[in-house]
Design an enzyme around this catalytic site. Structure first.
Site, PDB file in Angstrom:
ATOM      1  N   CYS A  78       0.931  -1.240  -0.080  1.00  0.00           N
ATOM      2  CA  CYS A  78       0.168   0.064   0.156  1.00  0.00           C
ATOM      3  C   CYS A  78       0.907   1.209   0.065  1.00  0.00           C
ATOM      4  O   CYS A  78       1.517   1.459  -1.155  1.00  0.00           O
ATOM      5  CB  CYS A  78      -0.815   0.059   1.152  1.00  0.00           C
TER       6      CYS A  78
ATOM      7  N   HIS B  95      -3.784  -5.090  -0.437  1.00  0.00           N
ATOM      8  CA  HIS B  95      -3.530  -5.778   1.076  1.00  0.00           C
ATOM      9  C   HIS B  95      -3.674  -7.249   0.894  1.00  0.00           C
ATOM     10  O   HIS B  95      -4.624  -7.875   1.181  1.00  0.00           O
ATOM     11  CB  HIS B  95      -4.332  -5.183   2.109  1.00  0.00           C
TER      12      HIS B  95
ATOM     13  N   GLU C  48      -2.747  -9.233   3.157  1.00  0.00           N
ATOM     14  CA  GLU C  48      -3.092  -9.815   4.414  1.00  0.00           C
ATOM     15  C   GLU C  48      -4.793  -9.771   4.489  1.00  0.00           C
ATOM     16  O   GLU C  48      -5.198 -10.437   5.625  1.00  0.00           O
ATOM     17  CB  GLU C  48      -2.748  -8.902   5.511  1.00  0.00           C
TER      18      GLU C  48
END
Length: 398
Positions: free
Chosen positions: A285, A369, A371
């Site tokens: 990001c 992202h 994750e």
């Protein structure tokens, strides 16, 4: 003055509240969360769940979050789902706020949690109309004011006028660590994270690869993914120089996500390049944007950003597509993209750059992202690839 009126005039004794955009548009609703008023950049997120993770994501610092899912708070909150130590959103905007939480993991109601953390909100707002306006006109500053009606819009506009523009504030300084911290957990996913000052942390017994995370507002889920892959993790302040990082003897470096305009991070760009030329590097990001700038790229502000769990990204090498979670208002400019970098991923919705690799160095970055937190798990292999790269370096002792 344009107005959007609430569906209900009262709900469990809630007071009237207004949301006023910087163009003067006023949405009338009812008070939610902590009492008072708040100003921030109003954005929207399309996630159907994960409202707690979103509100605690440091990348939302200084922003008013519009949840497009109409019913929010129905499963409560719990300590393990926090993405940072505190609540980061400047305020929240919802259509319908649940008065009851029903879930076996729930430890507290969402609104009680907001009140406890001082987060001002507004409910009974037509979030569909609001989202449509943001998509058409772009994001901007807005104010939430409790105990107010449309007649009080002028006072809300004065609050907005007195507030600094979103891009002019260094929000990273409000969310990132200022000292080196060791990150650990008894269980990467089922236990609270422990953040211990590196100078007093006990000697680690793990022999796994060591990754230094340069903190610009890192999400806890990123740290959990690293721990789950057997890595030792040290969180470092954004201004840590090469000597301080080398003293940690890392096998690799990760540049984290974070809030605000990447141009505000210009003082740290030289350090980003210096470390990425020394260690295997990963950027997520804001970290993706900083790495691009470090090699000569430029960034620009998107009209309304990418915020949600359903952003399709295509791998340019094998043409596979992953659904990804994204949360950013800035992107890397194609027109000035550095020759030494290769675009590896593209957002199918608008063709913006979603990932790149260096052509000669072990440097990889993604605008999404991997994750999730919240979102799909399509892209978690990014951590697997990084773990393998660091394991090889660790085993060779280089």
């Amino acid at each position: 003055m344009k107005q959007s009126r609430p569906r209900l005039t009262s709900l469990s004794g809630r007071s009237p509240a207004i949301l006023v955009l910087e163009d003067g548009t006023c949405f009338e609703g009812l008070s939610a969360g902590a009492p008072g008023s708040t100003v921030g950049e109003v954005v929207f997120n399309t996630s159907m769940s994960g409202y707690q993770e979103i509100a605690t994501d440091p990348s939302y610092r200084g922003q008013l979050i519009t949840y497009t899912m109409p019913h929010i708070g129905n499963y409560g909150v719990n300590a393990l789902d926090n993405e940072s130590v505190g609540t980061q959103a400047a305020g929240i905007i919802v259509r319908s706020l649940s008065r009851r939480a029903s879930n076996q993991r729930s430890e507290q109601g969402f609104e009680d949690w907001l009140v406890e953390r001082g987060v001002v909100g507004i409910c009974e707002v037509d979030t569909r109309e609001l989202t449509r306006r943001l998509r058409q006109g772009g994001v901007g500053l807005a104010a939430i004011v409790h105990d107010a009606t449309a007649q009080d819009s002028a006072a809300a506009l004065e609050l907005i006028a007195a507030h600094p523009g979103y891009g002019s504030v260094d929000y990273v300084s409000e969310v990132a660590t200022t000292r080196a911290l060791r990150v650990s957990a008894e269980d990467a996913w089922q236990s609270p994270l422990k953040l211990t000052p590196a100078d007093v942390a006990e000697q680690e017994h793990s022999d796994g690869p060591h990754v230094v995370v340069m903190d610009f507002g890192v999400k806890f889920s990123i740290l959990r993914h690293l721990l789950a892959r057997g890595m030792r993790v040290t969180l470092m302040p954004r201004d840590a120089d090469r000597a301080a990082v080398e003293a940690q003897r890392p096998d690799g470096v990760l540049w984290s996500n974070g809030p605000g305009d990447p141009d505000k991070m210009e003082p740290f760009i030289a350090g980003v390049r210096e470390l990425s030329e020394r260690y295997p590097t990963m950027g997520i990001c804001l970290g993706h944007q900083l790495l691009a700038k470090a090699f000569g790229g430029e960034t620009f502000k998107l009209g309304f950003g990418h915020r949600g769990p359903n952003q399709p990204v295509q791998n340019q090498r094998d043409k596979s597509v992953a659904m990804t979670s994204q949360n950013h208002g800035y992107a890397v400019r194609r027109e000035s993209f550095p020759e030494e970098l290769e675009i590896t991923h593209v957002n199918i919705n608008d063709d913006t750059i979603s990932g790149f690799s260096h052509r000669h160095l072990p440097v990889h970055a993604v605008q999404y992202h991997p994750e999730a937190g919240p979102g799909p798990n399509d892209a978690t292999s990014f951590f697997d690839d990084f773990a393998r790269e660091l394991a090889g370096r660790h085993a060779s002792g280089t």
